[in-house]
Design a protein around this motif. Sequence first.
Motif, short mmCIF file in Angstrom:
data_model
loop_
_atom_site.label_atom_id
_atom_site.label_comp_id
_atom_site.label_asym_id
_atom_site.label_seq_id
_atom_site.Cartn_x
_atom_site.Cartn_y
_atom_site.Cartn_z
N ALA A 15 0.83 -1.20 0.00
CA ALA A 15 0.00 0.00 0.00
C ALA A 15 0.87 1.26 0.00
O ALA A 15 1.86 1.34 0.74
N LYS A 19 2.32 2.66 -6.70
CA LYS A 19 1.86 1.91 -7.89
C LYS A 19 0.99 2.74 -8.82
O LYS A 19 1.22 2.78 -10.03
N THR A 37 -6.02 -2.86 -10.36
CA THR A 37 -6.81 -3.99 -9.87
C THR A 37 -7.21 -3.81 -8.40
O THR A 37 -8.17 -4.42 -7.95
N GLY A 38 -6.46 -2.96 -7.68
CA GLY A 38 -6.87 -2.67 -6.30
C GLY A 38 -8.26 -2.04 -6.28
O GLY A 38 -9.09 -2.34 -5.41
N TYR A 41 -10.83 -4.83 -6.49
CA TYR A 41 -11.09 -5.48 -5.18
C TYR A 41 -11.88 -4.54 -4.27
O TYR A 41 -12.74 -4.97 -3.50
N ARG A 42 -11.60 -3.26 -4.37
CA ARG A 42 -12.32 -2.29 -3.54
C ARG A 42 -13.79 -2.19 -3.96
O ARG A 42 -14.69 -2.18 -3.11
N VAL A 102 -11.33 -4.66 2.78
CA VAL A 102 -10.91 -5.16 1.46
C VAL A 102 -9.92 -6.32 1.54
O VAL A 102 -10.04 -7.30 0.80
N SER A 103 -8.95 -6.27 2.46
CA SER A 103 -7.97 -7.35 2.51
C SER A 103 -8.59 -8.66 2.98
O SER A 103 -8.09 -9.74 2.64
N ALA A 106 -10.27 -9.95 -0.09
CA ALA A 106 -9.26 -10.31 -1.10
C ALA A 106 -8.55 -11.62 -0.75
O ALA A 106 -7.92 -12.22 -1.62
N ARG A 112 -10.93 -14.03 -5.48
CA ARG A 112 -9.81 -13.92 -6.40
C ARG A 112 -10.12 -14.64 -7.72
O ARG A 112 -9.81 -14.15 -8.80
N ARG A 139 -1.30 -6.66 -6.58
CA ARG A 139 -0.46 -7.41 -5.63
C ARG A 139 0.06 -8.70 -6.26
O ARG A 139 1.06 -9.24 -5.81
N ASP A 140 -0.65 -9.21 -7.27
CA ASP A 140 -0.32 -10.53 -7.83
C ASP A 140 -0.28 -10.48 -9.35
O ASP A 140 -0.52 -11.49 -10.01
N ARG A 166 0.28 8.20 2.66
CA ARG A 166 -1.18 7.99 2.74
C ARG A 166 -1.83 9.05 3.63
O ARG A 166 -2.91 9.55 3.34
N ARG A 178 -3.17 -3.91 6.42
CA ARG A 178 -3.50 -4.49 5.10
C ARG A 178 -2.30 -5.24 4.53
O ARG A 178 -2.43 -6.32 3.98
N ASP A 182 -2.29 -9.05 3.50
CA ASP A 182 -2.02 -9.36 2.09
C ASP A 182 -0.79 -10.27 1.95
O ASP A 182 -0.74 -11.11 1.05
N ARG A 185 -1.63 -14.15 3.51
CA ARG A 185 -2.72 -15.01 3.06
C ARG A 185 -2.19 -16.18 2.22
O ARG A 185 -1.09 -16.09 1.64
#
Length: 223
Positions: A15, A19, A37-38, A41-42, A102-103, A106, A112, A139-140, A166, A178, A182, A185
Amino acid sequence: MNPKNFLIVAIDGGAASGKSSTSRALSARFNLLHVDTGSFYRALTAELLRAGVSPADQVAVEAALGRITLGTRLEGRSALMEVGGRVVPEAEIRGREVNAHVSHFAAVPAVRAFLLAYQRGQAGFARDRGFRGLVMEGRDIGSVIFPQADHRFFLHADPEERARRRAREGGQDSIAERDRLDSSRQAAPLACPPGAVAVDTTFNTLDEVVETIARPITAALSA
Ligand code: CDP
Ligand code: CDP
């Protein structure tokens, strides 16, 4: 366009590692579709929260996903995800509720899996609209979505610097929590995949980071 000339750039990282700002700059410089892509997911998290579903209840998550249809809208150079024909407003997807959940969503494999083909499908969306390629951030992306991307980068920065960035944006966001979720997982954890180029952005301006990343792309294009 010859599919071989279609350029895919993957940008992953924790985060506030930079990016989105970096991807937007690359999108403009190389005529690439920008795919955050974040934000997918959001938006999905906002929708699942609205449906009253808990990430702990996988059966309910799967049932709710079965009722959701996705579309894509182009805004500027960015692909926005439509959920049930509507783009979830920025204020909602960047809000406190979504930040907090969100996490957790996710990390659910069904979530996913639901987004996997949609994300890969952005390449066709970009081709159809005449982009030279796409730059996808998340992230992936370099590990799962496009492991064969032409260029894969992994941005990182000291946690204190990322928290400062942030906070300057004024959002309420526990980015350390987060990142912890992330990274730990089972499904597609946040990590620099083998072969990706790691870029430390802690002490670099956005322009410097963009130059670092643009250099090998320009070199490969002119080779
Ligand atoms: O902007 P920021 O880096 O804070 O977060 P984001 O990119 O908007 O992503 C929000 C959340 O979505 C992340 O914390 C991850 O839990 C999840 N995410 C993911 O799991 N995989 C991705 N490819 C993108 C985001
Ligand atoms: O997308 P992600 O959450 O990784 O980060 P971002 O939204 O691109 O950047 C978070 C904040 O850090 C923004 O306000 C950027 O302007 C700032 N930033 C920075 O100060 N230095 C960089 N090298 C990159 C981003």
